[in-house]
Design an enzyme around this catalytic site. Structure first.
Site, short mmCIF file in Angstrom:
data_model
loop_
_atom_site.label_atom_id
_atom_site.label_comp_id
_atom_site.label_asym_id
_atom_site.label_seq_id
_atom_site.Cartn_x
_atom_site.Cartn_y
_atom_site.Cartn_z
N ASP A 86 0.84 -1.19 0.00
CA ASP A 86 0.00 0.00 0.00
C ASP A 86 0.88 1.24 0.00
OD1 ASP A 86 0.70 -0.83 2.71
OD2 ASP A 86 -0.52 0.85 3.40
N GLU A 151 -0.03 -0.79 5.74
CA GLU A 151 1.08 -0.25 6.51
C GLU A 151 0.96 1.26 6.71
OE1 GLU A 151 5.19 1.32 7.32
OE2 GLU A 151 3.78 1.82 5.71
#
Length: 445
Positions: A86, A151
């Site tokens: 991400d 994250e």
């Protein structure tokens, strides 16, 4: 013997990185649906697994969409390489010279969101694995690449992985800096909420963990306010009724090297708009990046100074809110800090809410893992720099016996979370060769 990449292997790594950058994998969902973080993140997980399968690995995708992993080899121990796919949003597209989600190679640099954080380092580690396999080494231990998808927000991906899957024996996270990060500050993200306003309508910033590079105010008095901002020395411009304060966007862990535009905007507005949120920002935060007015001096010899970043500000008719990201020294007392922040917020009629907290990481420099990885790096670079500490939060702290290991070199230009994020290809190749030596050392010897 070191492993040197061939031109074919270099080209393959760039093609793989292009595939990941082209997936717009910023969080667009609430973590409750399936996929939990949006279609772009799910697409990137699937693309990463497709690459791994092409490299000869077996793969697994969590049916709920929280994480994925790829395995290779046999053996008792499991060596983990923890990566995240991400990214933060692109932010102001007018600041980009290229499409952030369409990789472009120019003058030896590959541009695109995630090229530095963390898709480039992920591909470096995967390409390193393939280079070790191609060189004919036998894997005596298993290796697992774990791909997280959350994250940049709440790390719900790793919580689900740790709940359901085997924990690695040891390993590294290609999401930090060389030579190696052995200590990471604690991460505390909070919101402060307060009353709304009939006069102000502000919506500034992109994420907790990004120092905002600009912040805007729109109102009929914007031109009248311009001389006041200029008198204060604030970098401001006015266009069509909108005042925009210019700062410098950087990752929160490097807040001291950035310029927080939200804080500057509050300093310019406070004389004309006596809103408690604006007063809090102007009086308690100001231009500081360490929260010193609120907390006093907070630092230690292991991990340095506390960082304090106001990443987002919203004020509308219904409420006001700021989102704060703090990186706390490893020896600091979280409760004492929270108590001081709550007490200060209360003075301005603001309410404290904890959004996320991740404890600090500390792996001794004389541990086997640190000594092994540090030795690999030094042999490859002849750089005898000591291991470092960081305000950044990596997946290393989610498991035992893990450290962040590259791929940012001491001479690299840090562009993570910024416009025109790009990765120098020669740095990608050098990191790949270092990771290849590390994987050979951990898995094949």
């Amino acid at each position: 013997m070191s492993i040197q990449l061939t031109e074919e292997q270099k080209e393959a790594s760039v093609k793989s990185l292009t595939r990941l950058i082209n997936c717009p994998s910023f969080n667009t969902s609430d973590g409750l649906t399936n996929p939990p973080f949006g279609a772009g993140v799910q697409l990137c997980l699937e693309e990463a697994l497709a690459i791994c399968e092409e490299l000869g690995m077996t793969t697994y995708l969590d049916p709920n969409g929280f994480y994925a992993y790829a395995d290779y080899g046999t053996g008792t121990d499991l060596i983990g390489v923890l990566c995240h796919l991400d990214v933060v949003p692109a932010g102001d597209l007018t600041l980009w010279n290229t499409d952030p989600f369409s990789a472009v190679v120019k003058d030896g640099i590959i541009y695109g969101r995630g090229s530095q954080d963390d898709k480039g380092p992920t591909i470096a580690a995967l390409s390193a694995f393939k280079a070790v396999v191609d060189a004919g080494y036998t894997f005596k231990q298993r290796i697992r690449f774990v791909f997280g998808a959350d994250e940049e927000t709440l790390w719900r991906c790793m919580a689900q992985y740790n709940k359901n899957e085997e924990a690695p024996t040891m390993g590294f996270v290609p999401d930090g800096a060389f030579p190696l990060i052995y200590a990471e500050k604690g991460l505390l993200q909070v919101t402060l909420t307060g009353p709304g306003s009939e006069e102000l309508d502000l919506d500034c910033g992109d994420a907790f963990n990004v120092v905002p590079g600009n912040a805007s105010y729109t109102g009929s008095d914007s031109k009248a306010l311009l001389p006041h901002f200029a008198k204060l020395g604030l970098p401001v411009k006015e266009l069509a009724g909108t005042l925009t304060v210019e700062g410098k966007a950087v990752h929160t862990s490097l807040a001291g090297s950035g310029v927080n535009a939200i804080n500057l905007l509050a300093q310019g507005l406070v004389a004309n708009y006596p809103h408690p949120m604006i007063h809090f920002l102007a009086e308690q935060v100001g231009s500081q990046t360490n929260g010193a007015t609120i907390f006093g001096e907070v630092k230690d010899d292991v991990s340095g100074e506390l960082t304090f970043n106001v990443g987002m500000l919203t004020i509308n008719k219904n409420q006001s809110e700021i989102k704060i990201d703090m990186r706390i020294p490893v020896t600091a007392d979280k409760k004492q800090l929270v108590d001081k922040l709550q007490a200060t917020a209360k003075e301005y009629n603001l309410k404290y809410h904890e959004f996320d907290y991740v404890p600090s990481l500390y792996v001794p420099k004389d541990s086997q893992l640190v000594e092994t990885l540090l030795g690999v790096y030094r042999e490859a670079t002849n750089d005898l720099t000591e291991p470092i500490t960081s305000g950044g939060a990596t997946y290393a702290r989610t498991m035992k016996n893990m450290v962040a290991f590259g791929a940012h070199f001491p001479t690299s230009v840090g562009l993570a979370h910024q416009a025109n994020e790009g990765l120098v290809l020669e740095e990608l190749y050098k990191a790949t060769e270092i990771y290849a030596a590390a994987i050979k050392k951990l898995c094949c010897e």
